[in-house]
Scaffold this active site. Structure first.
Site, PDB file in Angstrom:
ATOM      1  N   HIS A  88       2.276  18.800 -22.996  1.00 19.21           N
ATOM      2  CA  HIS A  88       3.655  19.284 -22.500  1.00 19.21           C
ATOM      3  C   HIS A  88       3.548  19.446 -20.993  1.00 19.21           C
ATOM      4  O   HIS A  88       4.352  18.795 -19.962  1.00 19.21           O
ATOM      5  CB  HIS A  88       4.062  20.360 -22.955  1.00 19.21           C
ATOM      6  CG  HIS A  88       4.766  20.513 -24.416  1.00 19.21           C
ATOM      7  ND1 HIS A  88       5.125  21.271 -25.115  1.00 19.21           N
ATOM      8  CD2 HIS A  88       4.640  19.337 -25.370  1.00 19.21           C
ATOM      9  CE1 HIS A  88       5.431  21.074 -26.353  1.00 19.21           C
ATOM     10  NE2 HIS A  88       5.145  19.801 -26.491  1.00 19.21           N
ATOM     11  N   TYR A  98      12.954  23.914 -24.445  1.00 20.19           N
ATOM     12  CA  TYR A  98      12.581  24.744 -25.649  1.00 20.19           C
ATOM     13  C   TYR A  98      13.750  25.280 -26.371  1.00 20.19           C
ATOM     14  O   TYR A  98      14.127  25.365 -27.712  1.00 20.19           O
ATOM     15  CB  TYR A  98      11.536  25.782 -25.516  1.00 20.19           C
ATOM     16  CG  TYR A  98      10.179  25.435 -25.312  1.00 20.19           C
ATOM     17  CD1 TYR A  98       9.173  24.838 -26.445  1.00 20.19           C
ATOM     18  CD2 TYR A  98       9.896  25.215 -23.988  1.00 20.19           C
ATOM     19  CE1 TYR A  98       8.229  24.619 -26.405  1.00 20.19           C
ATOM     20  CE2 TYR A  98       8.309  24.744 -23.950  1.00 20.19           C
ATOM     21  CZ  TYR A  98       7.545  24.448 -25.147  1.00 20.19           C
ATOM     22  OH  TYR A  98       6.336  23.906 -24.656  1.00 20.19           O
ATOM     23  N   GLU A 140       1.725  26.545 -20.444  1.00 25.78           N
ATOM     24  CA  GLU A 140       2.258  25.548 -19.585  1.00 25.78           C
ATOM     25  C   GLU A 140       2.290  26.064 -18.060  1.00 25.78           C
ATOM     26  O   GLU A 140       2.054  25.204 -17.275  1.00 25.78           O
ATOM     27  CB  GLU A 140       3.185  24.952 -20.094  1.00 25.78           C
ATOM     28  CG  GLU A 140       3.003  23.960 -21.209  1.00 25.78           C
ATOM     29  CD  GLU A 140       4.108  23.953 -22.273  1.00 25.78           C
ATOM     30  OE1 GLU A 140       5.307  23.827 -21.619  1.00 25.78           O
ATOM     31  OE2 GLU A 140       4.018  23.674 -23.552  1.00 25.78           O
ATOM     32  N   ARG A 199       3.096   7.617 -20.537  1.00 26.10           N
ATOM     33  CA  ARG A 199       1.965   7.492 -21.448  1.00 26.10           C
ATOM     34  C   ARG A 199       0.945   8.262 -20.800  1.00 26.10           C
ATOM     35  O   ARG A 199       0.919   8.314 -19.427  1.00 26.10           O
ATOM     36  CB  ARG A 199       1.618   6.202 -21.649  1.00 26.10           C
ATOM     37  CG  ARG A 199       2.782   5.202 -22.445  1.00 26.10           C
ATOM     38  CD  ARG A 199       2.877   5.868 -23.978  1.00 26.10           C
ATOM     39  NE  ARG A 199       3.999   5.042 -24.433  1.00 26.10           N
ATOM     40  CZ  ARG A 199       5.373   5.099 -24.493  1.00 26.10           C
ATOM     41  NH1 ARG A 199       5.722   5.992 -23.934  1.00 26.10           N
ATOM     42  NH2 ARG A 199       6.046   4.419 -25.252  1.00 26.10           N
ATOM     43  N   GLY A 266     -13.733   2.480 -29.966  1.00 23.09           N
ATOM     44  CA  GLY A 266     -12.695   1.930 -29.180  1.00 23.09           C
ATOM     45  C   GLY A 266     -12.278   2.531 -27.821  1.00 23.09           C
ATOM     46  O   GLY A 266     -13.235   2.654 -27.127  1.00 23.09           O
ATOM     47  N   PRO A 271     -12.936   8.977 -22.180  1.00 23.00           N
ATOM     48  CA  PRO A 271     -13.069  10.105 -21.619  1.00 23.00           C
ATOM     49  C   PRO A 271     -14.679  10.384 -21.397  1.00 23.00           C
ATOM     50  O   PRO A 271     -15.379  11.285 -20.561  1.00 23.00           O
ATOM     51  CB  PRO A 271     -12.717  11.086 -22.341  1.00 23.00           C
ATOM     52  CG  PRO A 271     -12.298  10.412 -23.605  1.00 23.00           C
ATOM     53  CD  PRO A 271     -11.894   8.950 -23.117  1.00 23.00           C
ATOM     54  N   PHE A 383      -5.536  10.369 -29.009  1.00 27.07           N
ATOM     55  CA  PHE A 383      -4.618   9.782 -28.196  1.00 27.07           C
ATOM     56  C   PHE A 383      -3.394   9.349 -28.711  1.00 27.07           C
ATOM     57  O   PHE A 383      -3.264   8.703 -29.775  1.00 27.07           O
ATOM     58  CB  PHE A 383      -5.345   8.120 -27.889  1.00 27.07           C
ATOM     59  CG  PHE A 383      -6.436   8.284 -26.798  1.00 27.07           C
ATOM     60  CD1 PHE A 383      -6.725   9.292 -26.058  1.00 27.07           C
ATOM     61  CD2 PHE A 383      -7.255   7.016 -26.600  1.00 27.07           C
ATOM     62  CE1 PHE A 383      -7.801   9.475 -25.287  1.00 27.07           C
ATOM     63  CE2 PHE A 383      -8.209   7.003 -25.989  1.00 27.07           C
ATOM     64  CZ  PHE A 383      -8.419   8.303 -25.100  1.00 27.07           C
ATOM     65  N   GLY A 384      -2.205  10.176 -28.398  1.00 19.30           N
ATOM     66  CA  GLY A 384      -0.893  10.144 -29.120  1.00 19.30           C
ATOM     67  C   GLY A 384      -0.688  11.514 -29.673  1.00 19.30           C
ATOM     68  O   GLY A 384      -1.534  12.407 -29.368  1.00 19.30           O
ATOM     69  N   PRO A 385       0.202  11.569 -30.552  1.00 15.93           N
ATOM     70  CA  PRO A 385       0.479  12.745 -31.418  1.00 15.93           C
ATOM     71  C   PRO A 385      -0.831  13.519 -31.885  1.00 15.93           C
ATOM     72  O   PRO A 385      -1.420  12.548 -32.908  1.00 15.93           O
ATOM     73  CB  PRO A 385       1.694  12.449 -32.356  1.00 15.93           C
ATOM     74  CG  PRO A 385       2.320  11.300 -31.509  1.00 15.93           C
ATOM     75  CD  PRO A 385       1.262  10.495 -31.049  1.00 15.93           C
TER      76      PRO A 385
END
Length: 392
Positions: A88, A98, A140, A199, A266, A271, A383-385
């Protein structure tokens, strides 16, 4: 901590709510985006909306958080929510958003569950939501530098082709910023329909150099899943400027002398490159076991760099797995098939870092737990949700 009255109600209704969360989140996103189309254009990932992964991740995070509140009330939620907070923060989510989410989420709950949502049930789940939202807002806020711009401009100083589907971009932010090995940045790009999609890309270099590097694998297909990677591949050259965030991410390399396992598959190897480059730059003598799996040597981005970094570390070993054989790489030490750690020598007391497709990470984690590695010492980046959230 959830109040006792609400805890009893949430405990009793969690099965029903959990069973309906898929339908609830589908309706929630549909109504919220219908009323607020700019959120889908400029904040939410259209690819993850199209393939349903964002809905699954939201449902999983709510269920996991509610379950923790009623079943493990003495535990702090920080570990559960840290990855969400970093994502976030990197996207620039603001506290007022929110409130927007709460409005549409609870309208969707009422629509799906109907009369089962009594005022008492609604109040109990509202308490769950604001406990989760409040914790995320606080986390955050701590991650963001106060009074400084979230979005930065960075110049592309080099573009390199790493594989037929992968490029690396070396970026020079206007103001030098450091980062921790394993972190990522958000990249915001303008698309032909006027959207500015975002992204995240891991920083695939060592910190402390001034320049950043990201590695972008092109996602093929006609849908929105690959619209940002496709735009970067098609449009960005040395000398161009990109809009990027500050570095974020909670899968970062721990200091100390504990042995390490860096296991990737992949594009999940990016990282790990940052961690290895940092270890090499600091002259580390830690025991490091590096495992990487890929489709083939030709598809393995930064393959030679990975081997060079491992060779520079006296305590490191490299284990490569490729699904497809390639005669042109016959001199490369590797095994054919999917990665299997069951016969890999792992030092006692290791700390593990995993990144790659979920099936790969689940398989590695299962093997590590079987061999006695504590769950707290297994860290991962999705990577992603985060479809793994709540499944530990």
């Amino acid at each position: 901590m959830l109040s006792s009255g609400s805890a009893a109600i949430v405990q009793a209704t969690l099965p029903a709510v959990g069973q309906s969360l898929g339908e609830i989140t589908t309706r929630f996103y549909a109504t919220m985006f219908a009323d607020n189309p700019d959120l889908l254009k400029d904040l939410f990932n259209r690819g993850n909306q199209a393939n349903g992964e964002q809905r699954q991740a939201l449902a999983g995070s709510i269920a996991a958080f509610a379950s923790m509140l009623v079943n493990r009330p003495d535990e702090r939620p920080d570990a559960l929510l840290s990855r969400i907070a970093h994502k976030h923060a990197s996207l620039g989510v603001t506290p007022d958003q929110y409130t927007v989410v709460q409005k549409y989420l609870f309208a969707a709950i009422a629509d799906v569950l109907g009369d089962a949502v009594t005022p008492e049930v609604a109040a109990a789940w509202d308490e769950v939501y604001w406990l989760m939202a409040g914790a995320l807002i606080a986390m955050e806020a701590r991650l963001r530098p106060e009074g400084e711009d979230h979005w930065l401009r960075a110049t592309v100083v080099e573009r390199r082709s790493e594989t037929p589907d992968t490029i690396s971009l070396t970026l020079r932010p206007r103001n030098p910023l450091t980062f921790a090995p394993g972190q990522y940045i958000s990249v915001q790009v303008p698309l032909p329909d006027g959207a500015r999609q975002i992204r995240q890309y891991s920083l695939s270099c060592a910190p402390g150099r001034g320049d950043w590097r990201i590695t972008v694998k092109r996602v093929h297909g006609s849908g929105p899943e690959g619209e940002v990677s496709g735009w970067l591949h098609a449009n960005v050259e040395a000398g161009d400027e990109l809009t990027v965030s500050r570095p974020y991410g909670d899968m970062t390399l721990t200091e100390g002398d504990a042995p390490l396992l860096l296991a990737s598959a992949g594009i999940g190897g990016t990282p790990m490159l940052s961690m290895l480059a940092h270890l090499a730059a600091t002259g580390s003598t830690r025991r490091v076991v590096v495992v990487h799996a890929d489709r083939s040597p030709a598809d393995h981005a930064h393959r030679e760099e990975l081997a060079s970094l491992v060779a520079a570390l006296p305590g490191a070993s490299l284990h490569l797995w490729y699904e497809e054989a390639d005669a042109s790489f016959a001199d490369l030490a590797h095994r054919i098939g999917r990665a299997d750690l069951s016969e890999t020598d792992l030092p006692a007391g290791l700390v593990a870092y995993l990144c790659g497709p979920l099936p790969f990470m689940r398989g590695v984690r299962t093997e590590l737990l079987r061999r006695g590695v504590p769950a707290r010492d297994v860290h991962y980046e999705v990577f992603g949700p985060d479809l793994w959230l709540g499944q530990d």
